[in-house]
Structures are given as C-alpha cells and as structure tokens.
Write a protein that holds these residues in place. Structure first.
Motif, PDB file in Angstrom:
ATOM      1  N   UNK A  96       0.837  -1.202   0.000  1.00  0.00           N
ATOM      2  CA  UNK A  96       0.000   0.000   0.000  1.00  0.00           C
ATOM      3  C   UNK A  96       0.869   1.248   0.000  1.00  0.00           C
ATOM      4  N   UNK A  97       0.299   2.342  -0.502  1.00  0.00           N
ATOM      5  CA  UNK A  97       1.034   3.601  -0.516  1.00  0.00           C
ATOM      6  C   UNK A  97       1.346   4.106   0.890  1.00  0.00           C
ATOM      7  N   UNK A  98       0.378   3.986   1.777  1.00  0.00           N
ATOM      8  CA  UNK A  98       0.558   4.418   3.157  1.00  0.00           C
ATOM      9  C   UNK A  98       0.159   3.263   4.077  1.00  0.00           C
ATOM     10  N   UNK A  99       1.089   2.347   4.353  1.00  0.00           N
ATOM     11  CA  UNK A  99       0.738   1.169   5.160  1.00  0.00           C
ATOM     12  C   UNK A  99       0.272   1.559   6.561  1.00  0.00           C
ATOM     13  N   UNK A 100      -0.753   0.867   7.076  1.00  0.00           N
ATOM     14  CA  UNK A 100      -1.285   1.212   8.397  1.00  0.00           C
ATOM     15  C   UNK A 100      -0.393   0.761   9.556  1.00  0.00           C
ATOM     16  N   UNK A 101       0.593  -0.087   9.283  1.00  0.00           N
ATOM     17  CA  UNK A 101       1.476  -0.537  10.347  1.00  0.00           C
ATOM     18  C   UNK A 101       2.915  -0.614   9.848  1.00  0.00           C
ATOM     19  N   UNK A 102       3.817  -0.766  10.784  1.00  0.00           N
ATOM     20  CA  UNK A 102       5.243  -0.820  10.480  1.00  0.00           C
ATOM     21  C   UNK A 102       5.739  -2.256  10.571  1.00  0.00           C
ATOM     22  N   UNK A 103       6.939  -2.484  10.099  1.00  0.00           N
ATOM     23  CA  UNK A 103       7.529  -3.814  10.114  1.00  0.00           C
ATOM     24  C   UNK A 103       7.647  -4.361  11.532  1.00  0.00           C
ATOM     25  N   UNK A 104       7.996  -3.509  12.483  1.00  0.00           N
ATOM     26  CA  UNK A 104       8.199  -3.984  13.845  1.00  0.00           C
ATOM     27  C   UNK A 104       6.906  -4.446  14.509  1.00  0.00           C
ATOM     28  N   UNK A 105       5.749  -4.062  13.970  1.00  0.00           N
ATOM     29  CA  UNK A 105       4.474  -4.541  14.518  1.00  0.00           C
ATOM     30  C   UNK A 105       4.306  -6.050  14.329  1.00  0.00           C
ATOM     31  N   UNK A 106       5.033  -6.612  13.381  1.00  0.00           N
ATOM     32  CA  UNK A 106       4.934  -8.041  13.108  1.00  0.00           C
ATOM     33  C   UNK A 106       5.938  -8.862  13.922  1.00  0.00           C
ATOM     34  N   UNK A 107       6.846  -8.189  14.602  1.00  0.00           N
ATOM     35  CA  UNK A 107       7.868  -8.885  15.382  1.00  0.00           C
ATOM     36  C   UNK A 107       7.292  -9.625  16.592  1.00  0.00           C
ATOM     37  N   UNK A 108       6.435  -9.020  17.426  1.00  0.00           N
ATOM     38  CA  UNK A 108       5.904  -9.768  18.583  1.00  0.00           C
ATOM     39  C   UNK A 108       5.161 -11.055  18.215  1.00  0.00           C
ATOM     40  N   UNK A 109       4.275 -11.047  17.203  1.00  0.00           N
ATOM     41  CA  UNK A 109       3.605 -12.321  16.931  1.00  0.00           C
ATOM     42  C   UNK A 109       4.538 -13.380  16.344  1.00  0.00           C
TER      43      UNK A 109
END
Length: 79
Positions: free
Chosen positions: A26-39
């Motif tokens: 997406x042009x403006x992603x709603x989350x950052x890469x680090x948001x996927x680190x905890x799961x």
C-alpha cells in the motif's frame, strides 16, 4: 512438523505473511515492520515451549499472539 504446536505456529505465521505483503504494498501502510515482530517471536517461543513439554504455556502464548493480531494489526476478514 511433529506436534500440534508446530502446526499451530506455522498456520498463524502463514497468515501473517500475506497480511504483511498486502499492507506493505500500500502507498501508506497502516502498520510498520516492527508490529509483526511480537507475533512472530511469540509463534517461535510457543512452538519451542510446546515441543519441550510446556503445553499450557505454549497455548497461552498462541492465544496471546492471536489476540495481538486481531487487536493491533486488525486484519480485515471480509472478502
């Protein structure tokens, strides 16, 4: 792939991959890469603990991972 923990962690992680790829395109992603680190770390830790006879803790971590995904990442389940 010998235990239920292997399969559960793999299924959750496999669900995160398309979510990340779709949102990162997406042009403006709603989350950052680090948001996927905890799961992802949670899946790895739960799998490890489940394979080392810590089943209740592993299940609790997997449930926590799912709650995190739905509360923080907010995937759309609509078609």
């Amino acid at each position: 792939m010998q235990t239920i923990y292997d399969w559960a962690a793999l299924i959750i992680f496999a669900g995160l991959i398309p979510l990340f790829l779709q949102r990162s395109a997406q042009d403006n992603p709603p989350d950052k890469l680090w948001h996927y680190l905890p799961p992802t770390i949670g899946c790895a830790v739960a799998n490890y603990l489940g394979n080392h006879d810590q089943g209740p803790i592993a299940i609790a971590i997997l449930v926590t991972v799912l709650i995190y995904i739905f509360k923080i990442l907010k995937p759309s389940l609509k078609g």
